[in-house]
Design a protein around this motif. Structure first.
Motif, PDB file in Angstrom:
ATOM      1  N   GLN A 102      38.786 -27.844 -47.981  1.00 38.76           N
ATOM      2  CA  GLN A 102      39.781 -27.302 -47.068  1.00 38.76           C
ATOM      3  C   GLN A 102      40.058 -25.839 -47.387  1.00 38.76           C
ATOM      4  O   GLN A 102      40.248 -25.031 -46.493  1.00 38.76           O
ATOM      5  N   GLY A 103      40.049 -25.505 -48.682  1.00 36.43           N
ATOM      6  CA  GLY A 103      40.270 -24.115 -49.075  1.00 36.43           C
ATOM      7  C   GLY A 103      39.102 -23.220 -48.697  1.00 36.43           C
ATOM      8  O   GLY A 103      39.292 -22.133 -48.164  1.00 36.43           O
ATOM      9  N   GLY A 106      39.109 -22.783 -45.075  1.00 31.85           N
ATOM     10  CA  GLY A 106      40.371 -22.323 -44.513  1.00 31.85           C
ATOM     11  C   GLY A 106      40.841 -23.219 -43.382  1.00 31.85           C
ATOM     12  O   GLY A 106      41.439 -22.763 -42.427  1.00 31.85           O
ATOM     13  N   ARG A 236      43.030 -18.986 -57.549  1.00 28.70           N
ATOM     14  CA  ARG A 236      43.633 -17.785 -56.992  1.00 28.70           C
ATOM     15  C   ARG A 236      42.768 -17.205 -55.868  1.00 28.70           C
ATOM     16  O   ARG A 236      43.258 -16.770 -54.835  1.00 28.70           O
ATOM     17  N   ASP A 239      43.272 -18.963 -52.690  1.00 29.19           N
ATOM     18  CA  ASP A 239      44.487 -18.494 -52.020  1.00 29.19           C
ATOM     19  C   ASP A 239      44.159 -17.273 -51.175  1.00 29.19           C
ATOM     20  O   ASP A 239      44.556 -17.168 -50.019  1.00 29.19           O
ATOM     21  N   LEU A 240      43.424 -16.328 -51.768  1.00 34.20           N
ATOM     22  CA  LEU A 240      43.119 -15.075 -51.065  1.00 34.20           C
ATOM     23  C   LEU A 240      42.236 -15.330 -49.850  1.00 34.20           C
ATOM     24  O   LEU A 240      42.344 -14.652 -48.838  1.00 34.20           O
ATOM     25  N   LEU A 241      41.377 -16.333 -49.954  1.00 33.16           N
ATOM     26  CA  LEU A 241      40.477 -16.648 -48.844  1.00 33.16           C
ATOM     27  C   LEU A 241      41.259 -17.096 -47.609  1.00 33.16           C
ATOM     28  O   LEU A 241      40.766 -17.000 -46.488  1.00 33.16           O
ATOM     29  N   ALA A 242      42.494 -17.570 -47.824  1.00 35.16           N
ATOM     30  CA  ALA A 242      43.321 -17.970 -46.683  1.00 35.16           C
ATOM     31  C   ALA A 242      43.607 -16.783 -45.768  1.00 35.16           C
ATOM     32  O   ALA A 242      43.929 -16.953 -44.600  1.00 35.16           O
ATOM     33  N   LEU A 243      43.469 -15.567 -46.283  1.00 31.61           N
ATOM     34  CA  LEU A 243      43.682 -14.370 -45.461  1.00 31.61           C
ATOM     35  C   LEU A 243      42.491 -14.092 -44.558  1.00 31.61           C
ATOM     36  O   LEU A 243      42.539 -13.186 -43.730  1.00 31.61           O
ATOM     37  N   LEU A 251      40.180  -7.534 -51.099  1.00 28.98           N
ATOM     38  CA  LEU A 251      40.981  -7.704 -52.315  1.00 28.98           C
ATOM     39  C   LEU A 251      40.090  -7.951 -53.525  1.00 28.98           C
ATOM     40  O   LEU A 251      40.562  -8.344 -54.587  1.00 28.98           O
ATOM     41  N   PRO A 297      50.909 -24.553 -50.198  1.00 26.79           N
ATOM     42  CA  PRO A 297      49.445 -24.486 -50.176  1.00 26.79           C
ATOM     43  C   PRO A 297      48.797 -23.792 -51.376  1.00 26.79           C
ATOM     44  O   PRO A 297      47.582 -23.678 -51.385  1.00 26.79           O
ATOM     45  N   GLY A 298      49.570 -23.339 -52.363  1.00 32.83           N
ATOM     46  CA  GLY A 298      48.967 -22.617 -53.493  1.00 32.83           C
ATOM     47  C   GLY A 298      47.952 -23.484 -54.224  1.00 32.83           C
ATOM     48  O   GLY A 298      48.254 -24.616 -54.597  1.00 32.83           O
ATOM     49  N   HIS A 299      46.736 -22.958 -54.441  1.00 34.04           N
ATOM     50  CA  HIS A 299      45.672 -23.795 -54.989  1.00 34.04           C
ATOM     51  C   HIS A 299      45.802 -24.051 -56.481  1.00 34.04           C
ATOM     52  O   HIS A 299      45.175 -24.951 -57.006  1.00 34.04           O
TER      53      HIS A 299
ATOM     54  N   ALA B  77      38.568  -2.546 -54.167  1.00 33.23           N
ATOM     55  CA  ALA B  77      39.862  -3.139 -53.809  1.00 33.23           C
ATOM     56  C   ALA B  77      41.023  -2.348 -54.416  1.00 33.23           C
ATOM     57  O   ALA B  77      42.136  -2.390 -53.901  1.00 33.23           O
ATOM     58  N   SER B  90      45.359 -19.038 -43.175  1.00 39.91           N
ATOM     59  CA  SER B  90      44.959 -20.408 -42.869  1.00 39.91           C
ATOM     60  C   SER B  90      46.015 -21.452 -43.190  1.00 39.91           C
ATOM     61  O   SER B  90      46.104 -22.457 -42.522  1.00 39.91           O
ATOM     62  N   PHE B  93      51.410 -20.300 -46.286  1.00 40.64           N
ATOM     63  CA  PHE B  93      51.941 -19.607 -47.459  1.00 40.64           C
ATOM     64  C   PHE B  93      53.234 -18.890 -47.080  1.00 40.64           C
ATOM     65  O   PHE B  93      53.323 -18.321 -45.993  1.00 40.64           O
TER      66      PHE B  93
END
Lengths: 359, 261
Positions: A102-103, A106, A236, A239-243, A251, A297-299, B77, B90, B93
């Protein structure tokens, strides 16, 4: 002082409520898992009190305690414990693989089956059963399921890559096509099979831990341990991949590399689980989803909690599977899907109402 | 002094169509460079090339004098941040957590206290402090745009690339965003901003690069590029440039046919 200062930075609120809950929730899940495992080890045709189980465990670990009589000792160590431990490992593998999937995609609806690992594994297992292959003795089905599951994921991934990148939609659609193809292969194999083979295949596909033994535990253990050890290192970055891929790259995340590593981990975890237990659905989908609703949702929380949660669900599910209709045994995969799907439907409705959609 | 960012003869194509051709650009510390041009002129493509998402077929982009290809993702970055046009996250958060993600490149390099300060300052600057605990997915379009900007600010880079940062925003927040860009520039950062509102660009940018069909047709100080004849040609619509009665800043208006005259 009359001059108004420019708006200064508000001090960050110390803790958000969801975060406070996380360690407690994880500890609670762990405790529930231990209790459930103890209960599962003691319950069955031959009941063993929890005190005796603890004593026997302590005895074998050379921490005092005492051995049980011949029969309970044998039931505990040759029948119950391998099964409980196998349920725990398979559940942890499926839960963690689901959270990773799921992560990586996304998408809260992704599950390992999407990239073909389950259906690919099934082709290998069914092929062995129907064609009567037994090159590796009783291990043939397990090994074939594992190998063909990994091979299928490799094909799906290779086909959906282009120009050094992988589009998520292409990957998912390739998975759909490959799943359909595997379904057709299984159908073709069944078409040529005799009745005995068909009933064996059906049983395998329903998913069950009734063939558990220490050998199977040892077969799953290295893959489960490797996957569960690697996954949190990517928390971590997930988490960033959610963006989105682009922002994650900006990033500093090497998105393509991370995706290769994590899909490999998912494939290893799921292929190992499928190989020893057949197809057990909905654990990888529902467990991470539920935990995300409970604690965000924090992994860094979600990955370990999904492993523990998945283990809890399978240990409890397997206990139910072999006691609800005793002395008969329900197929575990059927039970998890039977309970999992309406539950998931309820979750969907509830989340939709609250958030007003998934976007 | 070398420029923060240079694009040197950049060209790229996709599907047989030339998207950019021979683009030269320079962004210096302390300035806002507005990237203008009609739809399909290649503004977003150019921004992708400048950010390192898309490798140009010809030419080269340098940050601090070093070609982009020779940076590792993490080094890049820490030097440039890009605000994309669409702001999707997604999973739900909390907004503060999304902004905190902007600090990821500095993990291990800066103290946790400094990270928290940067997050709080970015939230305050974009007037998002009250949204901190709300899930990003539950925010309105304008709120998302501001939280996304806060994330870029928290990334604390010398170079900011903003792709239509005002598109989803009301008048007050459009001004807020460009004021923030101005403050960053005044603090020695370089800002590249894609805009559609020419008057907004006129009011806030130091220089303008005007793109048409993948080429830079004019680059220079705001007052020089915002020329009625040039804009009319590039936008293929008659345009008039007026001077603001107070201060004389250019106001760009499309000519409209009058009904009762």
């Amino acid at each position: 002082m009359t001059a108004t200062l420019p708006e200064t930075a508000a001090p960050p609120r110390a803790q958000q409520p969801a975060r406070d809950r996380r360690p407690l929730l994880l500890a609670g899940l762990g405790a529930a898992l231990l209790v459930c495992a103890l209960l599962a080890a003691g319950t069955g045709a031959y009941a063993i009190p929890p005190g005796d189980i603890l004593a026997s465990l302590a005895h074998r670990a050379h921490l005092g305690g005492h051995a049980l009589e011949r029969v309970p000792e044998s039931v505990l160590w040759n029948v119950r414990l391998p099964r409980v431990v196998l349920a725990l490992l398979v559940g942890a593998a499926l839960g963690c693989a689901g959270a990773l999937m799921q992560g990586v995609f996304g998408n809260p609806l992704a599950e390992p089956a999407v990239i073909g690992v389950s259906s690919g594994g099934a082709v290998g297992a069914v092929g062995c059963i129907v064609l009567g292959l037994d090159a590796l003795g009783s291990w043939t089905v397990t090994a074939a399921a594992f190998a063909s599951g990994l091979l299928t994921v490799g094909v799906v991934y290779a086909v959906s890559r282009s120009g050094g990148r992988t589009e998520v939609v292409t990957l998912l659609l390739t998975g759909v096509a490959v799943n359909a193809f595997c379904g057709a292969l299984i159908g073709l194999l069944l078409f040529t099979a005799d009745t005995a083979a068909i009933s064996q295949v059906t049983f395998w596909q329903l998913g069950s831990l009734s063939q558990a033994g220490w050998a199977k535990v040892l077969a799953v253990l290295p893959f489960a341990a490797l996957g569960l050890a690697v996954a949190p290192r990517y928390a971590r970055r997930l988490d960033l991949l959610a963006l989105g891929e682009r922002s994650a790259r900006h990033l500093g995340v090497d998105v393509e590399r991370m995706r290769i590593v994590l899909i490999t981990v998912v494939a290893l975890l799921t292929a190992a689980a499928v190989a020893v237990s057949g197809i057990i659905g909905f654990v990888g989908l529902v467990v991470p989803h539920l935990l995300r609703m409970l604690a965000g949702p924090g992994h860094r929380f979600l990955l370990p909690a999904s492993a523990v949660g998945g283990a809890l669900v399978l240990v409890a599910g397997d206990l139910a599977a072999r006691t609800l209709a005793a002395p008969a045994e329900l197929p575990l995969g059927v039970l998890t899907a039977l309970l999992g799907s309406p539950f998931f439907f309820w979750l969907l409705r509830r989340t939709r109402r609250r958030q007003g959609g998934w976007a | 002094m070398t420029a923060l960012l240079e694009a040197d003869g950049v060209g790229c194509a996709a599907g047989g169509r030339e998207l950019l051709a021979d683009v030269h650009l320079e962004v210096r510390a302390g300035e806002i460079l507005a990237l203008l041009g009609p739809n399909g002129a290649g503004k977003s493509t150019l921004l992708s090339v400048l950010a390192g998402d898309r490798r140009p077929a010809r030419g080269e982009v340098r940050i601090d004098g070093r070609p982009l290809a020779r940076y590792r993702p993490l080094e890049l970055a820490r030097r440039r941040a890009l605000l994309p046009q669409d702001h999707e996250v997604s999973f739900p958060f909390p907004a503060a957590e999304v902004v905190r993600m902007g600090r990821a490149p500095w993990a291990g390099a800066r103290s946790a206290a400094e990270d928290e300060r940067a997050v709080a300052a970015a939230l305050a600057a974009t007037e998002c402090a009250h949204l901190a605990e709300r899930p990003f997915t539950a925010l309105s379009g304008g709120e998302r745009a501001r939280v996304a900007l806060a994330r870029i600010l928290a990334q604390d880079t010398a170079l900011l690339l903003l792709d239509e940062p005002t598109a989803a925003l009301d008048l007050r927040h459009q001004e807020l965003v460009l004021r923030i860009a101005r403050q960053r520039a005044a603090a020695g950062r370089g800002v590249v901003v894609v805009l559609h509102d020419l008057t907004l660009a006129a009011a806030h940018a130091d220089r303008i690069a005007l793109l048409d069909a993948g080429r830079t047709v004019a680059t220079g100080p705001t007052g020089e590029v915002l020329d009625a004849a040039l804009l009319s040609r590039v936008y293929r619509h008659p345009v008039e440039v007026l001077a603001h009665p107070r201060g004389g800043a250019p106001i760009v208006l499309p000519e409209r046919p009058r009904e009762a005259d």
